[in-house]
Design an enzyme around this catalytic site. Sequence first.
Site, PDB file in Angstrom:
ATOM      1  N   ASN A  18     -14.055  -1.140  22.400  1.00 26.09           N
ATOM      2  CA  ASN A  18     -14.490  -2.104  21.402  1.00 26.09           C
ATOM      3  C   ASN A  18     -14.177  -3.552  21.757  1.00 26.09           C
ATOM      4  OD1 ASN A  18     -12.045  -0.430  20.826  1.00 26.09           O
ATOM      5  ND2 ASN A  18     -11.550  -2.158  19.522  1.00 26.09           N
TER       6      ASN A  18
ATOM      7  N   GLN B  70     -18.407   2.748  19.216  1.00 19.37           N
ATOM      8  CA  GLN B  70     -19.121   1.587  19.777  1.00 19.37           C
ATOM      9  C   GLN B  70     -20.353   1.998  20.561  1.00 19.37           C
ATOM     10  OE1 GLN B  70     -18.667  -1.627  19.302  1.00 19.37           O
ATOM     11  NE2 GLN B  70     -16.768  -1.486  18.152  1.00 19.37           N
TER      12      GLN B  70
ATOM     13  N   ALA C 213     -15.231   6.345  11.516  1.00 18.27           N
ATOM     14  CA  ALA C 213     -14.671   6.810  12.783  1.00 18.27           C
ATOM     15  C   ALA C 213     -13.153   6.958  12.715  1.00 18.27           C
ATOM     16  CB  ALA C 213     -15.069   5.877  13.921  1.00 18.27           C
ATOM     17  N   THR C 214     -12.505   6.159  11.887  1.00 15.92           N
ATOM     18  CA  THR C 214     -11.048   6.287  11.752  1.00 15.92           C
ATOM     19  C   THR C 214     -10.697   7.685  11.263  1.00 15.92           C
ATOM     20  OG1 THR C 214     -10.787   3.925  11.282  1.00 15.92           O
ATOM     21  CG2 THR C 214      -9.004   5.385  10.546  1.00 15.92           C
TER      22      THR C 214
ATOM     23  N   CYS D  51      -5.213 -14.946  19.135  1.00 16.63           N
ATOM     24  CA  CYS D  51      -5.750 -16.176  18.564  1.00 16.63           C
ATOM     25  C   CYS D  51      -6.195 -16.064  17.115  1.00 16.63           C
ATOM     26  CB  CYS D  51      -6.923 -16.669  19.395  1.00 16.63           C
ATOM     27  SG  CYS D  51      -6.757 -16.324  21.136  1.00 16.63           S
TER      28      CYS D  51
ATOM     29  N   SER E 234     -19.441   6.204  13.652  1.00 20.61           N
ATOM     30  CA  SER E 234     -19.275   5.300  12.514  1.00 20.61           C
ATOM     31  C   SER E 234     -20.603   4.620  12.210  1.00 20.61           C
ATOM     32  CB  SER E 234     -18.215   4.242  12.856  1.00 20.61           C
ATOM     33  OG  SER E 234     -18.166   3.272  11.834  1.00 20.61           O
ATOM     34  N   ALA E 235     -21.074   4.740  10.960  1.00 21.19           N
ATOM     35  CA  ALA E 235     -22.400   4.209  10.623  1.00 21.19           C
ATOM     36  C   ALA E 235     -22.468   2.685  10.686  1.00 21.19           C
ATOM     37  CB  ALA E 235     -22.820   4.699   9.228  1.00 21.19           C
ATOM     38  N   HIS E 236     -21.383   2.009  10.296  1.00 17.13           N
ATOM     39  CA  HIS E 236     -21.499   0.537  10.201  1.00 17.13           C
ATOM     40  C   HIS E 236     -21.485  -0.168  11.560  1.00 17.13           C
ATOM     41  CE1 HIS E 236     -17.283  -1.121  10.707  1.00 17.13           C
ATOM     42  NE2 HIS E 236     -16.964   0.151  10.472  1.00 17.13           N
TER      43      HIS E 236
HETATM   44  C1  LIG Z   1     -14.830   0.458  14.599  1.00 19.64           C
HETATM   45  C2  LIG Z   1     -14.175   1.488  15.420  1.00 19.64           C
HETATM   46  C3  LIG Z   1     -13.428   2.514  14.850  1.00 19.64           C
HETATM   47  C4  LIG Z   1     -13.192   2.602  13.366  1.00 19.64           C
HETATM   48  O1  LIG Z   1     -14.371   2.937  12.702  1.00 19.64           O
HETATM   49  P1  LIG Z   1     -14.448   2.863  11.111  1.00 19.64           P
HETATM   50  O2  LIG Z   1     -15.713   3.567  10.793  1.00 19.64           O
HETATM   51  O3  LIG Z   1     -14.469   1.421  10.762  1.00 19.64           O
HETATM   52  O4  LIG Z   1     -13.257   3.580  10.579  1.00 19.64           O
HETATM   53  C5  LIG Z   1     -12.862   3.451  15.682  1.00 19.64           C
HETATM   54  N1  LIG Z   1     -13.020   3.392  17.008  1.00 19.64           N
HETATM   55  C6  LIG Z   1     -13.725   2.422  17.607  1.00 19.64           C
HETATM   56  C7  LIG Z   1     -13.872   2.405  19.089  1.00 19.64           C
HETATM   57  C8  LIG Z   1     -14.323   1.425  16.830  1.00 19.64           C
HETATM   58  O5  LIG Z   1     -15.004   0.453  17.431  1.00 19.64           O
END
Ligand SMILES: *Cc1c(COP(=O)(O)O)cnc(C)c1O
Length: 401
Positions: free
Chosen positions: A155, A183, A75-76, A331, A203-205
């Site tokens: 997120n 998300q 997603a980045t 934190c 984002s797949a993960h």
């Molecule tokens: C995790 C996340 C990203 C980044 O995704 P990656 O696949 O880890 O680069 C971007 N935007 C949101 C809202 C996310 O939660």
Amino acid sequence: MNSKKLIYLDNHATTPMDPLVLKAMEPYFLNEFGNAASKDHAYGQVAHQAVENARAEIARCIGAEPDEIVFTSGATESDNLSIKGLAQMYAEKGKHIISSVIEHHAVLDSLKSLEKEGFEITLLPVDQFGQISIDLLKKIIRPETILISIMTANNEIGTVQPIAQIGEVARENGIFFHTDAAQAAGKIPLDVNEMKIDLMSLSAHKFYGPKGMGALYVRSHSPRVRLQSQIEGGGHESGWRSGSLNVPGIVGMAKAFSLCVEKMDQESEQVRVLRDQLQDAIQNELDEVYLNGHPKERLPGCLNLSFGYIESEALIKSLGQKLAVSSGAACSSANFEPSYVLPAIGVGPDLAHCAIRFGLGRFTTESDILSAIEIVVSTVKHLRSESPLYDLALKGGAGVL
Ligand SMILES: *Cc1c(COP(=O)(O)O)cnc(C)c1O
């Protein structure tokens, strides 16, 4: 239950891969290792076919066409490609972009770099629950506005934005609409046509697929979106994103996404019930616990709570031995960067510094939640018993820190 097990409640940071996803990927690491661009022989053809099947499957999950899906590293990258790529392509039409103060860094930092290139960025504030105002959005639109980028769900606090309404406003005004759905995808229903979305980052993960794998939805008609590519090379992905395709990753992403969509009704209910059980028990057994985020318009697995009268670092450290959770604030994060999301919804510095984000997911069990309740309640009680401030508040009825 093994009481020594570290309970994973950080599913907004990443999710474990579903074993079915790994199984779908496996052949493409070993026997079917072909380069999807090498279509002169069977190895390449098999890989190419797997990629195209995956593309169609991912498109189906969001109501898109296969040729509207561009594979990326996550997603980045999708956020960078959509925001910078669109701005560079349409700069002559206008140089104003609207986004929000609670976007992910991938969006905010892409916007910052555009600012250096002469673009003007307006960041919408959010209300106490984390939602933008549609009225305010309408007011700040200018003739030179080319893009609205608002995340589907946040997120940190899980708040879901009124995406269909934003899409409506964007379409009426002839402005492109990008949403970071990292998300939200796989957790809530998404349809790019119903919601009038022009660009969507995935984002797949975040949905039980492999890390380092993502996609960008790019609308191909009414209106057609064009982008300036950010990674140049062999012209893969119609020239939008060069680089040999991550075939196993792509196959895994498609499997993971379609599993989520298939199970969505049942799974979101299951996760929501456990999440509410966690929230209710913690709030019943402890005072001075506050929910951060929208009470209803929230991702089913997200629970962000602030615990009054707690030394934030102490709390996260004590929980960290038994519970894998994340802090909304300074934190626990490696670089001690404070949350910008909690201040944006009006949470003061003290409560922002003692926020914990619980992220439940597909593999969270009821016994995980029962243990988590016990661990959180006993840890907070213990820390408060050592807190002179809490003691004072009990005696004097002083307000929250
Ligand atoms: C995790 C996340 C990203 C980044 O995704 P990656 O696949 O880890 O680069 C971007 N935007 C949101 C809202 C996310 O939660």
